[in-house]
Enzyme design. Structure first.
Site, PDB file in Angstrom:
ATOM      1  N   MET A  79       0.828  -1.209   0.000  1.00 49.23           N
ATOM      2  CA  MET A  79       0.000   0.000   0.000  1.00 49.23           C
ATOM      3  C   MET A  79       0.865   1.262   0.000  1.00 49.23           C
ATOM      4  SD  MET A  79      -3.013   1.160   2.611  1.00 49.23           S
ATOM      5  CE  MET A  79      -2.026   1.329   4.083  1.00 49.23           C
ATOM      6  N   GLU A 101      11.313 -11.594  -8.587  1.00 49.48           N
ATOM      7  CA  GLU A 101      12.570 -11.105  -9.167  1.00 49.48           C
ATOM      8  C   GLU A 101      13.659 -10.900  -8.106  1.00 49.48           C
ATOM      9  OE1 GLU A 101      10.552  -8.422 -12.742  1.00 49.48           O
ATOM     10  OE2 GLU A 101      10.928  -7.537 -10.784  1.00 49.48           O
ATOM     11  N   LEU A 144      10.715   3.035   6.876  1.00 49.19           N
ATOM     12  CA  LEU A 144       9.357   3.249   7.376  1.00 49.19           C
ATOM     13  C   LEU A 144       9.089   2.350   8.580  1.00 49.19           C
ATOM     14  CD1 LEU A 144       9.231   4.370   4.414  1.00 49.19           C
ATOM     15  CD2 LEU A 144       6.814   3.822   4.493  1.00 49.19           C
ATOM     16  N   SER A 196       6.667   2.432  12.507  1.00 47.60           N
ATOM     17  CA  SER A 196       5.267   2.373  12.936  1.00 47.60           C
ATOM     18  C   SER A 196       5.142   3.018  14.311  1.00 47.60           C
ATOM     19  CB  SER A 196       4.836   0.909  13.023  1.00 47.60           C
ATOM     20  OG  SER A 196       3.657   0.790  13.771  1.00 47.60           O
ATOM     21  N   SER A 197       3.953   3.546  14.610  1.00 44.77           N
ATOM     22  CA  SER A 197       3.743   4.152  15.931  1.00 44.77           C
ATOM     23  C   SER A 197       3.781   3.113  17.050  1.00 44.77           C
ATOM     24  CB  SER A 197       2.407   4.894  15.965  1.00 44.77           C
ATOM     25  OG  SER A 197       1.344   3.996  15.745  1.00 44.77           O
ATOM     26  N   CYS A 198       3.724   1.813  16.693  1.00 47.25           N
ATOM     27  CA  CYS A 198       3.735   0.804  17.759  1.00 47.25           C
ATOM     28  C   CYS A 198       5.126   0.609  18.364  1.00 47.25           C
ATOM     29  CB  CYS A 198       3.153  -0.520  17.279  1.00 47.25           C
ATOM     30  SG  CYS A 198       4.156  -1.312  16.042  1.00 47.25           S
ATOM     31  N   TYR A 209       6.678  -7.306  16.164  1.00 41.03           N
ATOM     32  CA  TYR A 209       6.737  -6.354  15.041  1.00 41.03           C
ATOM     33  C   TYR A 209       7.424  -5.062  15.489  1.00 41.03           C
ATOM     34  CZ  TYR A 209       4.862  -3.251  11.374  1.00 41.03           C
ATOM     35  OH  TYR A 209       4.713  -2.352  10.346  1.00 41.03           O
ATOM     36  N   LYS A 245      10.870  -3.176  14.156  1.00 34.46           N
ATOM     37  CA  LYS A 245      10.900  -1.783  13.686  1.00 34.46           C
ATOM     38  C   LYS A 245      11.883  -0.942  14.504  1.00 34.46           C
ATOM     39  CE  LYS A 245       8.029  -1.867  10.214  1.00 34.46           C
ATOM     40  NZ  LYS A 245       8.573  -1.643   8.859  1.00 34.46           N
ATOM     41  N   THR A 279       1.546   6.838  11.840  1.00 40.81           N
ATOM     42  CA  THR A 279       0.402   6.356  12.604  1.00 40.81           C
ATOM     43  C   THR A 279      -0.302   5.278  11.767  1.00 40.81           C
ATOM     44  OG1 THR A 279      -1.515   7.107  13.824  1.00 40.81           O
ATOM     45  CG2 THR A 279      -1.192   8.094  11.645  1.00 40.81           C
ATOM     46  N   LEU A 310      -2.192   3.544   9.000  1.00 41.60           N
ATOM     47  CA  LEU A 310      -2.417   3.991   7.615  1.00 41.60           C
ATOM     48  C   LEU A 310      -3.573   3.234   6.985  1.00 41.60           C
ATOM     49  CD1 LEU A 310       1.332   3.967   6.523  1.00 41.60           C
ATOM     50  CD2 LEU A 310      -0.021   5.954   7.219  1.00 41.60           C
ATOM     51  N   HIS A 354      -6.010  -4.569   8.911  1.00 40.36           N
ATOM     52  CA  HIS A 354      -6.178  -3.540   9.939  1.00 40.36           C
ATOM     53  C   HIS A 354      -7.652  -3.162  10.049  1.00 40.36           C
ATOM     54  CE1 HIS A 354      -1.820  -2.979   9.054  1.00 40.36           C
ATOM     55  NE2 HIS A 354      -1.786  -2.845  10.363  1.00 40.36           N
ATOM     56  N   ARG A 356     -16.616  -5.658   6.275  1.00 45.11           N
ATOM     57  CA  ARG A 356     -17.712  -6.195   7.083  1.00 45.11           C
ATOM     58  C   ARG A 356     -18.993  -5.378   6.928  1.00 45.11           C
ATOM     59  NH1 ARG A 356     -15.737  -6.853  12.547  1.00 45.11           N
ATOM     60  NH2 ARG A 356     -13.902  -7.651  11.501  1.00 45.11           N
TER      61      ARG A 356
HETATM   62  O1  GFB Z   1      -6.083  -1.716  12.980  1.00 39.73           O
HETATM   63  P1  GFB Z   1      -5.731  -2.602  14.102  1.00 39.73           P
HETATM   64  O2  GFB Z   1      -5.600  -4.047  13.808  1.00 39.73           O
HETATM   65  O3  GFB Z   1      -4.390  -1.994  14.667  1.00 39.73           O
HETATM   66  O4  GFB Z   1      -6.840  -2.483  15.265  1.00 39.73           O
HETATM   67  P2  GFB Z   1      -3.663  -1.710  16.049  1.00 39.73           P
HETATM   68  C1  GFB Z   1      -7.203  -1.239  15.809  1.00 39.73           C
HETATM   69  C2  GFB Z   1      -8.332  -1.406  16.808  1.00 39.73           C
HETATM   70  O5  GFB Z   1      -9.519  -1.734  16.097  1.00 39.73           O
HETATM   71  C3  GFB Z   1      -8.140  -2.521  17.843  1.00 39.73           C
HETATM   72  C4  GFB Z   1     -10.183  -2.832  16.696  1.00 39.73           C
HETATM   73  O6  GFB Z   1      -8.617  -2.065  19.092  1.00 39.73           O
HETATM   74  C5  GFB Z   1      -9.022  -3.622  17.304  1.00 39.73           C
HETATM   75  O7  GFB Z   1      -9.484  -4.511  18.306  1.00 39.73           O
HETATM   76  N1  GFB Z   1     -10.976  -3.541  15.693  1.00 39.73           N
HETATM   77  C6  GFB Z   1     -12.339  -3.634  15.671  1.00 39.73           C
HETATM   78  C7  GFB Z   1     -10.527  -4.224  14.617  1.00 39.73           C
HETATM   79  N2  GFB Z   1     -12.764  -4.371  14.651  1.00 39.73           N
HETATM   80  C8  GFB Z   1     -11.656  -4.747  13.955  1.00 39.73           C
HETATM   81  C9  GFB Z   1     -11.475  -5.501  12.766  1.00 39.73           C
HETATM   82  O8  GFB Z   1     -12.397  -6.004  12.140  1.00 39.73           O
HETATM   83  N3  GFB Z   1     -10.186  -5.666  12.341  1.00 39.73           N
HETATM   84  C10 GFB Z   1      -9.118  -5.125  13.018  1.00 39.73           C
HETATM   85  N4  GFB Z   1      -7.883  -5.326  12.542  1.00 39.73           N
HETATM   86  N5  GFB Z   1      -9.279  -4.420  14.160  1.00 39.73           N
HETATM   87  C11 GFB Z   1      -1.682  -2.648  14.711  1.00 39.73           C
HETATM   88  C12 GFB Z   1      -0.468  -3.477  14.972  1.00 39.73           C
HETATM   89  O9  GFB Z   1      -2.335  -2.514  15.899  1.00 39.73           O
HETATM   90  O10 GFB Z   1      -1.332  -1.354  14.264  1.00 39.73           O
HETATM   91  C13 GFB Z   1       0.444  -3.446  13.835  1.00 39.73           C
HETATM   92  O11 GFB Z   1      -0.841  -4.764  15.359  1.00 39.73           O
HETATM   93  C14 GFB Z   1       0.680  -2.056  13.286  1.00 39.73           C
HETATM   94  O12 GFB Z   1       1.637  -4.002  14.236  1.00 39.73           O
HETATM   95  C15 GFB Z   1      -0.611  -1.293  13.110  1.00 39.73           C
HETATM   96  O13 GFB Z   1       1.511  -1.355  14.135  1.00 39.73           O
HETATM   97  C16 GFB Z   1      -0.408   0.123  12.681  1.00 39.73           C
HETATM   98  O14 GFB Z   1      -3.471  -0.238  16.073  1.00 39.73           O
HETATM   99  O15 GFB Z   1      -4.328  -2.238  17.252  1.00 39.73           O
END
Ligand code: GFB
Length: 319
Positions: free
Chosen positions: A15, A39, A106, A108-110, A137, A141, A165, A167, A180, A188
């Site tokens: 992305m 490649e 690049l 990540s905020s984590c 992860y 980073k 932050t 993306l 994400h 959904r």
């Molecule tokens: O986007 P997300 O997976 O990133 O989840 P993180 C953000 C919040 O959304 C969490 C909630 O509190 C999830 O529980 N959430 C609700 C959902 N419904 C959903 C859903 O259907 N899918 C997902 N994915 N979340 C990631 C890191 O954490 O942030 C990565 O695990 C990376 O390593 C990324 O740093 C930027 O902010 O929680």
């Protein structure tokens, strides 16, 4: 005619990498070099070494990474730490061996501690315990930032790091499990609307707060930071602090986000919460004053960005 600068975009099918490559093509004043995984396997040191030895690369955007949402990070920790450490170590080390003077990594905020003071400033790195769901992860980073700093200190390179932050946007991964929150919820809510489902279930409690940046803004920020003179960049960072935050500086709860996504999609049913799924960090809003002082700020509002992302999701279902 002088030779065009040769810019390698690692991860040009992802992305962020694809957005950076689009911006560079739009500018048209550099030669953009890209390789598919078949490649060039970035986890294979010998292949990466040969690539840099042969290609005479001037600058690198290191946007190649193994990424995923909270559930993917929590379920496949070995993949996240191994792939990311391998990819970034090979690229940074072999770029240096190949004479690349400028590179943008690049992150990540984590990388910041789970309970660091909000908004997150760059100097809160390594001041506390990380969020458990994505610690492997984050450790990878952090190692990437420290690789850049160490090569700068020892070898005099100019390797910079940007910490975005969360993306979203064109070219996102819309997988139901690995994605994400924004691409996951776009899918959904879209399917719920199509099936006239009475409710959509959101992971976690809906209480965590997140900040979101549209991917084209991120790509612009990357070009902006890469193009700053070494003097300007160093004046606004510190020799021992080579990374810089990228975001909007504004956040909202996951519940609020879900409500906006429902509106963008036109879904009118109920929103429910599955608290057996992890929340992750309670909050991680970026302090973006350093980047603002360097002349950049985000342009795309959340609703506008979500509409663009939804259009991309619809297009992806036809691809
Ligand atoms: O986007 P997300 O997976 O990133 O989840 P993180 C953000 C919040 O959304 C969490 C909630 O509190 C999830 O529980 N959430 C609700 C959902 N419904 C959903 C859903 O259907 N899918 C997902 N994915 N979340 C990631 C890191 O954490 O942030 C990565 O695990 C990376 O390593 C990324 O740093 C930027 O902010 O929680």
């Amino acid at each position: 005619m002088s030779r065009l600068e040769r810019i390698f975009v690692a991860g040009h099918r992802g992305m962020v990498g694809s957005a950076i490559a689009r911006k560079l093509h739009e500018r048209g004043d550099t030669a953009v070099i890209a390789r598919t995984r078949s490649e060039l396997d970035l986890a294979d040191q010998a292949q990466v070494r040969d690539f840099f030895a042969n290609e005479k690369i001037d600058r690198v955007y290191l946007a190649a990474a193994h990424v995923g949402g909270i559930l993917a990070n929590n379920t496949y920790p070995a993949e996240f730490i191994y792939q990311n450490i391998m990819i970034q170590t090979n690229i940074i080390h072999e770029a240096w061996r190949g004479g690349v003077e400028k590179l943008l990594f690049l992150g990540s905020s984590c990388i910041y501690p789970r309970l660091a003071p909000q908004p997150l400033t760059e100097d809160s790195l390594l001041t506390g315990v990380l969020e458990q769901t994505n610690e492997p992860y984050a450790i990878a980073k952090i190692a990437g930032i420290k690789l850049c700093e160490s090569y700068n200190r020892q070898y005099g390179t100019d390797y910079r790091s940007v910490m975005p932050t969360n993306l979203y946007g064109i070219g996102d991964n819309y997988d139901a499990e690995r994605s994400h929150v924004i691409p996951g919820l776009l899918r959904r809510f879209h399917e719920a609307k199509q099936n006239a489902a009475p409710e959509v279930v959101i992971w976690g409690t809906g209480k965590p707060m997140r900040e979101f940046l549209y991917v084209d803004d991120m790509a612009e920020a990357c070009l902006h930071v890469m193009d700053l003179s070494a003097d300007t960049y160093q004046r606004n960072t510190q020799p021992m602090l080579s990374h810089i935050n990228v975001g909007t500086g504004e956040d909202l709860t996951i519940r609020e986000l879900a409500t906006i996504i429902a509106e963008v999609i036109g879904y009118r049913g109920q929103i429910a919460f599955d608290s057996t799924k992890p929340d992750g960090a309670p909050r991680k809003v970026m302090d973006v004053s350093r980047l603002r002082n360097l002349g950049w700020r985000a342009r795309t509002g959340l609703r506008e960005g979500l509409a663009l992302a939804y259009a991309d999701f619809l297009a992806s279902t036809r691809r």
